[in-house]
Enzyme design. Structure first.
Site, PDB file in Angstrom:
ATOM      1  N   PRO A  23       0.845  -1.204   0.000  1.00 55.33           N
ATOM      2  CG  PRO A  23       0.054  -0.999   2.185  1.00 55.33           C
ATOM      3  CD  PRO A  23       0.785  -1.935   1.273  1.00 55.33           C
ATOM      4  CG  MET A  24       3.524   2.221  -1.912  1.00 61.04           C
ATOM      5  SD  MET A  24       4.647   1.962  -3.326  1.00 61.04           S
ATOM      6  CE  MET A  24       3.643   0.869  -4.346  1.00 61.04           C
ATOM      7  CB  CYS A 106       1.631   5.165   7.931  1.00 58.21           C
ATOM      8  SG  CYS A 106       1.734   6.771   7.113  1.00 58.21           S
ATOM      9  CG  HIS A 177       8.861  -1.031   6.207  1.00 58.10           C
ATOM     10  ND1 HIS A 177       8.374   0.037   5.504  1.00 58.10           N
ATOM     11  CD2 HIS A 177      10.204  -1.006   6.020  1.00 58.10           C
ATOM     12  CE1 HIS A 177       9.371   0.682   4.912  1.00 58.10           C
ATOM     13  NE2 HIS A 177      10.493   0.056   5.227  1.00 58.10           N
ATOM     14  N   GLY A 218      10.187  -3.837   2.585  1.00 55.51           N
ATOM     15  CA  GLY A 218      11.228  -2.849   2.841  1.00 55.51           C
ATOM     16  C   GLY A 218      12.465  -3.037   1.996  1.00 55.51           C
ATOM     17  N   GLY A 219      12.678  -2.150   1.025  1.00 56.06           N
ATOM     18  CA  GLY A 219      13.923  -2.110   0.286  1.00 56.06           C
ATOM     19  C   GLY A 219      14.139  -3.198  -0.741  1.00 56.06           C
ATOM     20  N   GLY A 239       7.316  -2.344  -2.837  1.00 55.78           N
ATOM     21  CA  GLY A 239       6.641  -1.070  -2.891  1.00 55.78           C
ATOM     22  C   GLY A 239       7.117  -0.232  -4.057  1.00 55.78           C
ATOM     23  NE  ARG A 240      10.510   3.647  -1.483  1.00 56.57           N
ATOM     24  CZ  ARG A 240      11.592   4.019  -0.827  1.00 56.57           C
ATOM     25  NH1 ARG A 240      12.181   5.160  -1.135  1.00 56.57           N
ATOM     26  NH2 ARG A 240      12.097   3.258   0.124  1.00 56.57           N
TER      27      ARG A 240
END
Length: 341
Positions: A23-24, A106, A177, A218-219, A239-240
């Protein structure tokens, strides 16, 4: 966790592995999820965090509406009130989501002012109350996404306390995360990069809970990295990397779910997204709502820069329609419209 209805209409859970797109905020909206679903059939797709109060009192179709093609899709909720979260979870389940996830990670100013998100790492008992209330309200899985700790907490103690509390309350999965969140001194953006990653802490949590679903976030930058982590945990969440380089999602179904490797027909993806964008525009939306999530599709491929230029420049023009997608695709410099998954 992904699930499907059995013959009686109740949910039965798939076993690990699970690959998820995180989720972002401002990114994983319904248009993004529909696009990602064209690249992977099985990945679990998360909404942006939606605050429970907004679900209860806001415009629900705008906040929660989604295309059936997005399944399996998970709704992430923010909040700290058990009754409100239970009501929001019930509403989300009625909308057809496959999972309800509670945000305990968050670190934004918004969640700190509301005393939820990563702030809840400090009150595992309250998180357990929230999970128990949500479990009572719905039959679909209820999961939690957290950090390994916040501020000066000892991650060994903090994560163990939270995990024990949420599992005793009935949580179906815990996504971690693998960084601390610093509520004081770091911005939300800095919290995504500066606190060091500690994957080993999440591995140790899985060792402590061999029969519980523990997922890692995470990462993670690639499918190969995800597969390496999968040796230690039940699921991985990108995520990203998945957002900026969505083409990597084309490898998920083979790598994580054992499907035969096939070539992704990018011309089909473009045609499908053009049709989808046309429907969105007909309903009063704008082309850019859809195409902004597609800018990185050809990352690292010949012509990617030209694709980005045509899409970014023309999609924002008044009256822009699906033809912009076709024009951007035609501007690519490679001859084939297929990518090996």
């Amino acid at each position: 966790m992904p699930q499907e209805p059995d013959k009686k209409g109740k949910s039965r859970y798939f076993k690990a592995p699970v690959f998820a797109v995180a989720p972002m905020m401002d990114w994983t909206d319904r248009h993004c999820r529909y696009f990602h679903r064209q690249l992977t059939r099985h990945a679990l797709l998360y909404t942006e965090m939606v605050v429970a109060d907004a679900v209860i009192h806001g415009k629900r179709e705008r906040l929660l509406g989604f295309h059936t093609a997005e399944h399996p899709a998970a709704l992430q909720l923010g909040g700290s009130g058990p009754r409100k979260l239970a009501e929001a979870a019930r509403i989300g389940a009625c909308f057809g989501y496959d999972e309800i996830n509670l945000n305990v990670g968050c670190p934004s100013d918004r969640v700190q002012s509301g005393t939820f998100g990563a702030c809840l790492m400090k009150t595992p008992g309250l998180v357990a109350e929230c999970v128990a209330a949500m479990k009572m309200a719905v039959e679909i899985p209820v999961t939690v996404k957290c950090r390994i700790g916040v501020d000066d907490q000892d991650p060994e103690e903090a994560l163990d306390r939270l995990a024990r509390a949420v599992f005793e309350a009935g949580a179906d999965a815990l996504w971690v995360h693998a960084r601390k969140a610093w509520l004081q001194g770091l911005s939300p953006k800095e919290n995504r990069d500066i606190p060091p990653l500690d994957y080993g802490r999440v591995y140790r949590l899985k060792q402590k809970y061999p029969n519980r679903f523990i997922g890692l976030n995470g990462g993670i930058q690639s499918i190969d990295e995800g597969l390496e982590h999968r040796r230690h945990v039940d699921g991985v969440m990108l995520g990203r990397a998945a957002y900026h380089m969505p083409g990597i999602l084309a490898g998920v179904d083979t790598a994580f779910y054992g499907e035969p490797s096939v070539a992704l027909d990018l011309s089909r993806v473009i045609d499908t997204m053009a049709d989808y964008a046309g429907c969105h525009i007909a309903d009063g939306g704008r082309l850019g709502h859809v195409t902004r999530h597609m800018v990185g599709l050809f990352h690292g491929m010949p012509g990617a820069r030209r694709w980005r230029q045509v899409l970014s420049t023309n999609a924002a023009k008044p009256g822009a329609g699906p033809e912009v997608l076709h024009a951007a695709f035609a501007a690519l410099d490679f001859d084939t419209a297929e990518v090996a998954a």
